[in-house]
Design a protein around this motif. Structure first.
Motif, mmCIF file in Angstrom:
data_model
loop_
_atom_site.group_PDB
_atom_site.id
_atom_site.type_symbol
_atom_site.label_atom_id
_atom_site.label_comp_id
_atom_site.label_asym_id
_atom_site.label_seq_id
_atom_site.Cartn_x
_atom_site.Cartn_y
_atom_site.Cartn_z
ATOM 1 N N ILE A 1 5.000 12.503 -4.292
ATOM 2 C CA ILE A 1 4.460 11.194 -3.912
ATOM 3 C C ILE A 1 4.852 10.943 -2.473
ATOM 4 C CG2 ILE A 1 4.488 8.718 -4.353
ATOM 5 C CD1 ILE A 1 5.241 9.340 -7.233
ATOM 6 N N TRP A 2 3.851 10.786 -1.630
ATOM 7 C CA TRP A 2 4.115 10.497 -0.225
ATOM 8 C C TRP A 2 3.937 8.997 -0.030
ATOM 9 C CZ3 TRP A 2 1.115 13.068 4.452
ATOM 10 C CH2 TRP A 2 1.829 12.838 5.632
ATOM 11 N N ALA A 3 5.042 8.324 0.125
ATOM 12 C CA ALA A 3 5.014 6.864 0.151
ATOM 13 C C ALA A 3 5.288 6.369 1.556
ATOM 14 C CB ALA A 3 6.064 6.321 -0.810
ATOM 15 N N LEU A 4 4.283 5.750 2.158
ATOM 16 C CA LEU A 4 4.421 5.260 3.524
ATOM 17 C C LEU A 4 4.430 3.736 3.546
ATOM 18 C CD1 LEU A 4 2.025 7.743 5.314
ATOM 19 C CD2 LEU A 4 4.515 7.666 5.463
ATOM 20 N N SER A 5 5.028 3.173 4.584
ATOM 21 C CA SER A 5 4.974 1.727 4.810
ATOM 22 C C SER A 5 5.411 0.934 3.589
ATOM 23 C CB SER A 5 3.557 1.303 5.194
ATOM 24 O OG SER A 5 3.116 2.037 6.297
ATOM 25 N N LEU A 6 6.509 1.355 2.962
ATOM 26 C CA LEU A 6 6.943 0.665 1.753
ATOM 27 C C LEU A 6 7.344 -0.802 1.968
ATOM 28 C CD1 LEU A 6 8.896 3.516 -0.069
ATOM 29 C CD2 LEU A 6 6.806 2.405 -0.835
ATOM 30 N N PRO A 7 8.015 -1.153 3.075
ATOM 31 C CA PRO A 7 8.484 -2.545 3.172
ATOM 32 C C PRO A 7 7.378 -3.576 2.949
ATOM 33 C CG PRO A 7 9.500 -1.234 4.884
ATOM 34 C CD PRO A 7 8.460 -0.355 4.226
ATOM 35 N N GLY A 8 6.242 -3.399 3.630
ATOM 36 C CA GLY A 8 5.155 -4.361 3.481
ATOM 37 C C GLY A 8 4.570 -4.362 2.082
ATOM 38 N N LYS A 9 4.702 -3.222 1.390
ATOM 39 C CA LYS A 9 4.130 -3.141 0.050
ATOM 40 C C LYS A 9 5.061 -3.690 -1.015
ATOM 41 C CE LYS A 9 1.493 1.012 1.254
ATOM 42 N NZ LYS A 9 1.637 2.476 1.276
ATOM 43 N N VAL A 10 6.320 -3.305 -0.983
ATOM 44 C CA VAL A 10 7.195 -3.669 -2.093
ATOM 45 C C VAL A 10 7.884 -5.009 -1.897
ATOM 46 C CG1 VAL A 10 7.603 -1.251 -2.634
ATOM 47 C CG2 VAL A 10 9.268 -2.479 -1.256
ATOM 48 N N ALA A 11 8.021 -5.465 -0.668
ATOM 49 C CA ALA A 11 8.752 -6.712 -0.454
ATOM 50 C C ALA A 11 8.278 -7.407 0.812
ATOM 51 C CB ALA A 11 10.265 -6.423 -0.384
ATOM 52 N N PRO A 12 6.997 -7.833 0.812
ATOM 53 C CA PRO A 12 6.445 -8.433 2.028
ATOM 54 C C PRO A 12 7.213 -9.664 2.492
ATOM 55 C CG PRO A 12 4.981 -8.772 0.134
ATOM 56 C CD PRO A 12 6.012 -7.782 -0.284
ATOM 57 N N VAL A 13 7.754 -10.413 1.563
ATOM 58 C CA VAL A 13 8.469 -11.619 1.970
ATOM 59 C C VAL A 13 9.752 -11.245 2.702
ATOM 60 C CG1 VAL A 13 9.717 -13.628 1.109
ATOM 61 C CG2 VAL A 13 7.477 -13.039 0.145
#
Lengths: 289, 289, 289, 289
Positions: free
Chosen positions: D258-270
């Motif tokens: 699994i190539w997971a990019l840009s996680l911060p905006g996806k998992v915890a935008p607040v």
């Protein structure tokens, strides 16, 4: 509690002295007796024991009396017969002390007094396990020529002290295993990420440890188990009498054993005093105060 | 155990399938029945139930039967009457299953069989609390727009699941408080560095939390308590029926509640199967195998 | 490394003595010189310095020389002129020592020798931060009347020692804040769940702490900052000279300051010796051995 | 900062929407543009871009523009040419955006504008490593049939994301090793209680892992390394392009990556929005606001 109380703290060591301070900070009217040498507060006025009858709550020491029927009062320069103290109290008061024995209970009953034992409370036992665990860490740091980080540690027993001790050594980076008897305890140890050994089968499995901390008050580390311990391993016994280590065998094998009792009052008297305060509050609340 | 056993694993889901694999890896002769759709192993040969009488140990599923008297066998395409299975067993065998009810016990007793309940074992309950706690973390991560790190979390109840859940959220950097009823439990929470609330006085104190995880199987979060919860707080209920949240009130207040049951089998079936194996080994050992 | 080496460990304290043991355990041929009083090994044969020319690798102490041009050799009863040692070595050897100064480098260069400084290696500095952090914990436990659990701790500086110290106090249940200057460091502290203060604005913010641990080797705790520290707060200064605390002001304010230097060799000489070994292996590997 | 500012938040996703909310909560006068579909706030009034010239501070999105010269504005239903936005700004304003490329810098310079890059700030990179690490945990929990507790995890790379990821898996009870290239990094990993592997010698050593998390943006897991990975191991690649896994080889070997990019905006935008706010405050403070 609904209101401020008149509380007498009678005898004891730094824990009771600190307890008195904390109770006063909470707004209670606090009188101390036989604590006049507490250096943290400066000399306290000599209180008149006859005024103790006005107390709502009377706090006796942890170990109420010493030999010879005297109040346990290491911070006092005077001898205080326990009977004098008990004579000054009234049945309607909330009276508590720590580690009550049948003798003190009989003396109280004789006067119609009920003394409750704060040391028998589970929440105090749990709270005291914290300074005990820290005392074990301090002793290990003082006596081992290696860091806790990376040390191989076995904690024998997985009750209150065993759990908190194992968790703290683990938190400092030690490789910690737990020896316990019940499958349930071993499951708890695993759930906390600790290694496990079965307490009944330690003989032959102890050669790898740098530190063994016993918490079981029964001889679990006998000659058979100790024969396998390496020479530079440190053994800490935190268990109350009779302890868990065959000291004679350990001596003959040249092993270093430190039997450390009553650590909370020694390593963190202020914290220990605060824990007594919380416990007495719980007892008062349950008693309707 | 002293020797290899002939073990039949009969029915169940991925946990039982994994259990069968692990038992075989340990050197036992393992037969499976009604697990033929387990994809991790590929199609298994159809075993002849009449051979089950040769088993030393028979493992029935967690929830032995489904409605209509059938064996609980979601990995099988065929219906298997439970009575057929029980008829094939003998009284001298070690038979175990999970979550036994009076009906199954009666069916067994009628045939002279003794079925032991592995799900009633404390060590399995502790072991299952780990995947349950991880399931709670996964759900919280999936449903919260903030990180667990820095989140304010309340864990209601401090039994097995409560302890491991609180500890894990804390380990991830959340600010965790525990609500419990007994002073002893609150002392444990404090010893672990967690904040504390008294379970009886939650109303009015819940506005600060980003996540509330309930573990108490009784309605502890009623309308009064929920009224104070902020709108974007997530509520996870891990408690078995009847759960701990007034779902109707929560709905009317616009609160998000996830009632998550049976997490171990869902989030970590392989780990859950391994835990059943360990437990059955303990039971066999106690039974003298 | 590809093969066993002939290694001479010359002078030093328990760390070098342990280093010699560990090197021998790894299969190298080890000679020691001026370490004859190491009690852990028993009396060692007096080695003949003229044989040192056969060494592949020569390890000098951490602080190579003492005043008067002598080899730093606290475990030897004899004075050993450093020049004698250097005269015995050859340019083709891998020679290393700790905390080399210009004087020793000049002496070496004069003989065509190259001495490498293992103490200047970053990985050794990191490894040594572990016993330093543990030493800080030990000192705090010894001198505070409260438990680390629940104590409010400020760690000043967030380099190697600051990070590992803050993390360990946190792991023991303290409420830890970090004072640092760079936003990046404060972000790291937050990511680890620690509180943050800006190093430039400490004055007026220190009254809440039970323990302050400084790791910055520049005066960051001057009179202005110290005036606010409460009387029973313990101040540990782990910073090398000139230290970070205005000791005169602290004295006048009645504050307890412990300036603890060189903790690794004191609290965990065996671990410190092992760390030197790893570092020398890395250096040898880079040098093609 | 000394005073309230007039701040325009222009374009972006949920992070910028949350940023606008948080800035307003801090007392600033906040205008939003091209964020009108943010559901958390309800429909926002259409702001008049010509008023943006009154702003003290203008915040552009993370990735300022999309293809075709449009403002990156996924929460807007309208196309907004970036040139229109830039034309509305003045050189004296504090303008910032995230991940600026040469094109946008040229457009700005052409108008005499200076745009600062908040995404290039080290403290934001550290802060974003937290949601990235949590995203890795979430993905691992979702895709592994075992618990993190007890899982054998390899974290490749030991920068910001590697450190926080390794620490969190360890905190959840995994057995974590780190593969890094520099001795210093390996020393840090050891100081944190993690196992270590040398990054250059992974081939042949990967068969034991249940989970491999890569954080190095260069192909460190090629065919040679992957050949040894067991089939049910999960590989998470958190590295930005080109990633660290030979996807073709992995596919041919039947491995799950699994190539997971840009996680911060996806998992915890607040949380990610809050981190941007802190960073902009730091930048404003340095700029003298």
């Amino acid at each position: 509690m609904k209101h401020e109380l008149n509380i007498w703290v009678v005898g004891g060591d730094m824990r009771q002295a600190k307890l008195a301070q904390l109770l006063a900070l909470d707004g209670h009217t606090v009188h101390t007796y036989a604590l006049e040498q507490d250096r943290s507060t400066g000399p306290l006025p000599e209180e008149d024991l006859s005024q103790a009858e006005k107390a709502d709550c009377v706090v006796l020491p942890l170990l109420v009396s010493t030999e010879g029927g005297l109040l346990n009062a290491p911070l006092s320069q005077t001898d205080h017969p326990l009977s004098d103290v008990l004579d000054a109290l009234r049945p309607s008061q909330f009276i508590c002390g720590g580690r009550l024995d049948s003798e003190i209970l009989a003396l109280a009953a004789h006067r119609g007094l009920t003394i409750r034992d704060y040391f028998a409370r589970e929440e105090l036992a749990v709270a005291n396990a914290v300074p005990t665990a820290e005392g074990a860490i301090q002793l290990a740091m003082e006596h081992l020529p290696i860091t806790i980080h990376g040390a191989r540690v076995l904690v024998v027993g997985f009750g209150r002290v065993g759990r908190l001790t194992a968790q703290r050594f683990q938190a400092l980076g030690a490789k910690v295993s737990v020896a316990a008897r019940r499958y349930e305890q071993l499951a708890w140890a695993q759930a906390m990420g600790l290694g496990t050994e079965h307490l009944a089968h330690l003989a032959g499995w102890l050669c790898g440890y740098d530190l063994i901390v016993n918490t079981v008050p029964a001889q679990v580390l006998g000659r058979l188990e100790l024969e396998d311990v390496k020479e530079d391993c440190l053994i800490l016994d935190l268990a109350s009498k009779p302890g868990g280590v065959d000291l004679r065998a350990a001596g003959e094998l040249g092993l270093t054993v430190i039997w450390a009792l009553s650590l909370p009052g020694k390593v963190a008297p202020v914290t220990a005093g605060a824990a007594i305060k919380s416990t007495i509050y719980n007892m008062l609340q349950e008693a309707g105060y």
